[in-house]
Design an enzyme around this catalytic site. Structure first.
Site, mmCIF file in Angstrom:
data_model
loop_
_atom_site.group_PDB
_atom_site.id
_atom_site.type_symbol
_atom_site.label_atom_id
_atom_site.label_comp_id
_atom_site.label_asym_id
_atom_site.label_seq_id
_atom_site.Cartn_x
_atom_site.Cartn_y
_atom_site.Cartn_z
ATOM 1 N N GLU A 104 1.084 -1.515 -0.075
ATOM 2 C CA GLU A 104 0.275 -0.108 -0.359
ATOM 3 C C GLU A 104 0.483 1.314 -0.085
ATOM 4 O O GLU A 104 0.748 2.184 0.991
ATOM 5 C CB GLU A 104 -1.530 0.061 1.433
ATOM 6 C CG GLU A 104 -1.724 -1.147 1.521
ATOM 7 C CD GLU A 104 -3.231 -1.148 2.194
ATOM 8 O OE1 GLU A 104 -4.094 -1.115 2.189
ATOM 9 O OE2 GLU A 104 -2.518 -0.885 2.763
HETATM 10 C C1 ACM Z 1 -2.178 -5.185 3.921
HETATM 11 O O1 ACM Z 1 -3.341 -5.900 4.316
HETATM 12 N N1 ACM Z 1 -1.899 -3.744 3.773
HETATM 13 C C2 ACM Z 1 -1.038 -6.192 3.851
#
Ligand code: ACM
Length: 687
Positions: free
Chosen positions: A302
């Site tokens: 992310e």
């Molecule tokens: C995640 O759930 N961002 C690994």
């Protein structure tokens, strides 16, 4: 022979279900004076595990039970051939054989690790009933399907102190997990005591961090249970807490503070800043000293790339280095990070965003955005493990997680590619989970994932799983897991000392579950780390006993048609309805109205005569609409009894007395009830 998946009554109550169980008539009595012997090299781990087993049995009996050497009515022998690694390694032999006869119990394993896994089975086999304490006469041969069976715990979003982790290890031992993955650093907290850069935990943790001594104790307790511990330092995104200490490492200038909001944030380490690698080199040296496991997790998930895009120097660096895009830049950073880890003899693990052709093939990919990335990693020569579908904080029922398989029957991988799939990890992210909620959001559902990773793929009977999980839940409570007690305690606190109100809230809650997925974040916008998680929606559990029992009893009634079963169902519905009626003027009003109406639908369905296919179709259509309305209520809790209520309504249309056999009839009920939306909830991305 009982093989896996058989639903034979009296089938053994063990999670995970062993590979092969032969059960015979008779029993092996267990009583004080039980002779307990072990035989094999080393043996401290086995003796400690035996002591934990016996303590568990004592708690089950409710009295201290002195196990002293004596004349053996039914002795126990635990024997193994060689000692496993003191710090367990990926892929060690965990197999065991367990033979229980009236004359005694013999547990044999190649290694002491296998003996420990066998003890977890033996502990669960004890039956305590009117006949006393006894073991069934069985021959069990067992070994895990996958070598990496993990539980990931996020200690950053909400702090979980060492005591929580310690009792989690006991739960993991019963369920035969073998990896504890600690998510130690994120936007909302840096939870590792850094001696080289103490500012990290001093400014990044609000005083809530693990000291290195505490982590060494956790590693030792894990090794004593034959588990590995994998630490995670999430880079380059999810790193706001680092920047609270070292803003000069950011990709955009600014004053950074520990992030209090959830979601994906822009703060990201600057991959062109050499100081980033200096800090990581020091940190990895410390991590390597505390965590002996050969794997270190570097996160990698992310990173939205916004601050990289806005930084002219970073963009120039990409051009001069021939890096086409942000994933290429992140892969470049990952290469450098990976070289630092190699210096400590470590292999890298990352979330699936790290998958990139430039990475060395000993990197392990943890798939979270969908199972496809696991297959993709395997095809490209990487080892991997599955977490997509195993996020316990999504609050799905156990059976939902159970249905996700790292290697589904229809996979199109070659044998060589399949061998790269190491297993998986259940994950507990703690944005919406406080310390007192952690056990209830984790257990017993985590054991459904543990079974998926241990038992053969063909073991898929969810009703049998639910039955065994209910038994395991009691075993877990005997080991100090607080999943059962905390729900009641939180409800009593909400009732502010009024026992009658606590009883009403308790009945109401027993028809509910926390809403699944991350829908809550859309419903309760603006929540932060400072928000108290003390509401009814925090107390209720995703796999409550009430809805499960109701669903089972509806199914039994539809199958067997006993009139008293219908009366019992109606009684339960009136109880829920009555509690809901008393909460209509409270903050739970909308949900209470919806539950009361849903219960009315069930009561109306039950009031029609047996096999009443003649019931007006308009009534059923309207009833389905009312249930759909109850499902759509905007509240932080779901009504968890809607699926069986749909079945009751559907049964009024097609009758109960199934001539084509129950399975075929049930399929028609499912079709008539149009359950797809309720049963198959989609899994949106996290964030
Ligand atoms: C995640 O759930 N961002 C690994």
């Amino acid at each position: 022979m009982l093989t896996q998946g058989d639903k034979a009554p009296g089938a053994i109550d063990v999670v995970p279900l062993p590979v092969s169980v032969e059960q015979f008539a008779g029993s092996c009595p267990v009583s004080a004076g039980l002779e307990w012997r072990d035989q094999g090299p080393g043996g401290d781990r086995v003796r400690e595990a035996s002591a934990r087993l016996l303590a568990g049995w004592e708690r089950r009996l409710g009295c201290a039970w002195t196990f002293r050497p004596g004349r053996p009515p039914s002795p126990v022998l635990v024997a193994w051939e060689k000692a496993g690694a003191a710090i367990p390694l990926l892929g060690e032999d965990e197999s065991y054989r367990l033979e229980i006869s009236a004359a005694g119990t013999v547990l044999r394993a190649a290694t002491d690790l296998g003996a420990l896994r066998g003890l977890a089975t033996l502990e669960q086999l004890l039956v305590v009933d009117g006949a006393g304490a006894w073991l069934p006469v069985v021959k069990i041969a067992d070994r895990p399907r996958f070598p990496w069976r993990g539980l990931m715990v996020d200690v950053c979003r909400h702090w979980l102190p060492p005591a929580v982790i310690r009792r989690t290890l006991d739960g993991m031992a019963l369920a035969k997990f073998n990896v504890l993955h600690l998510h130690l650093a994120d936007d909302q907290g840096f939870r590792f005591e850094s001696r080289t850069h103490p500012r990290l935990h001093e400014r990044g943790s609000d005083g809530h961090y693990f000291t290195q001594a505490q982590l060494r104790e956790i590693v030792a307790a894990a090794a004593a249970r034959s588990f590995r511990v994998v630490p995670e330092m999430d880079v380059p995104g999810h790193a706001t807490a680092w920047l609270a200490a070292y803003p000069e490492l950011a990709s955009q200038p600014g004053a950074y503070a520990v992030e209090r909001r959830w979601g994906v944030h822009d703060a990201v380490l600057d991959p062109t800043n050499e100081k980033v690698y200096g800090l990581l080199a020091d940190l990895f040296a410390e991590l390597a000293d505390v965590f002996p496991d050969p794997f270190v997790h570097i996160g990698g998930d992310e990173n939205n790339g916004k601050h990289w895009g806005e930084n002219a120097d970073i963009q120039k660096f990409m051009v001069t280095s021939g890096l086409a895009d942000h994933p290429a830049l992140q892969a470049w950073l990952n290469r450098r990070v990976q070289r630092l880890l190699v210096g400590h003899g470590k292999q890298m693990v990352g979330w699936d965003e790290v998958l990139h052709p430039d990475l060395p093939r000993d990197t392990v990919i943890q798939s979270w955005r969908g199972a496809d990335s696991l297959a993709e990693a395997a095809r490209r020569g990487f080892r991997g493990m599955l977490s997509s579908g195993y996020y316990l904080d999504h609050c799905h029922p156990a059976a939902w997680h159970y249905g996700k398989d790292p290697l589904p029957a229809d996979d199109v991988l070659t044998e060589e590619e399949r061998a790269r799939v190491l297993g998986g990890e259940a994950a507990v992210w703690t944005e919406w989970i406080s310390e007192e909620m952690f056990d209830g959001r984790t257990w017993p559902r985590a054991a459904a994932v543990a079974e998926r990773l241990w038992s053969p793929r063909a073991v898929t009977d969810t009703a049998d799983l639910e039955r065994r999980l209910a038994v395991l839940s009691e075993r877990l409570a005997e080991h100090g897991l607080q999943h059962e007690q905390n729900e009641g305690r939180m409800i009593r606190r909400l009732a502010q000392g009024d026992p009658a109100r606590a009883a009403i809230l308790g009945i109401f809650a027993s028809a509910l579950a926390p809403i699944a997925n991350y829908r809550r974040s859309r419903l309760q916008v603006g929540h932060t780390q400072a928000t108290q998680l003390t509401g009814l929606e925090d107390a209720v559990r995703p796999d409550g006993a009430g809805p499960q029992r109701f669903a089972r009893e509806v199914e039994e009634w539809l199958r067997d048609g006993q009139a008293d079963a219908a009366q019992a169902l109606a009684g339960q519905l009136r109880l829920w309805r009555g509690a809901a009626a008393q909460l209509i003027t409270t903050e739970h009003g909308t949900l209470a109205v919806a539950l009361a109406d849903a219960c009315d639908v069930g009561l109306e369905a039950l009031s029609y005569p047996d096999g009443a296919a003649a019931v007006a179709a308009d009534w059923a259509a309207e009833a389905m609409d009312r249930l759909a309305g109850a499902a759509a209520v905007r509240a932080p809790m779901d009504i968890a009894i809607l699926v069986p209520l749909h079945r009751l309504v559907a049964a009024t249309q097609i009758g109960r007395g199934p001539e084509e056999g129950f399975a075929g009839w049930r399929r028609r009920v499912e079709d008539a009830a149009n359950l797809t939306d309720l049963v198959q909830r989609n899994l949106p991305p996290r964030g």
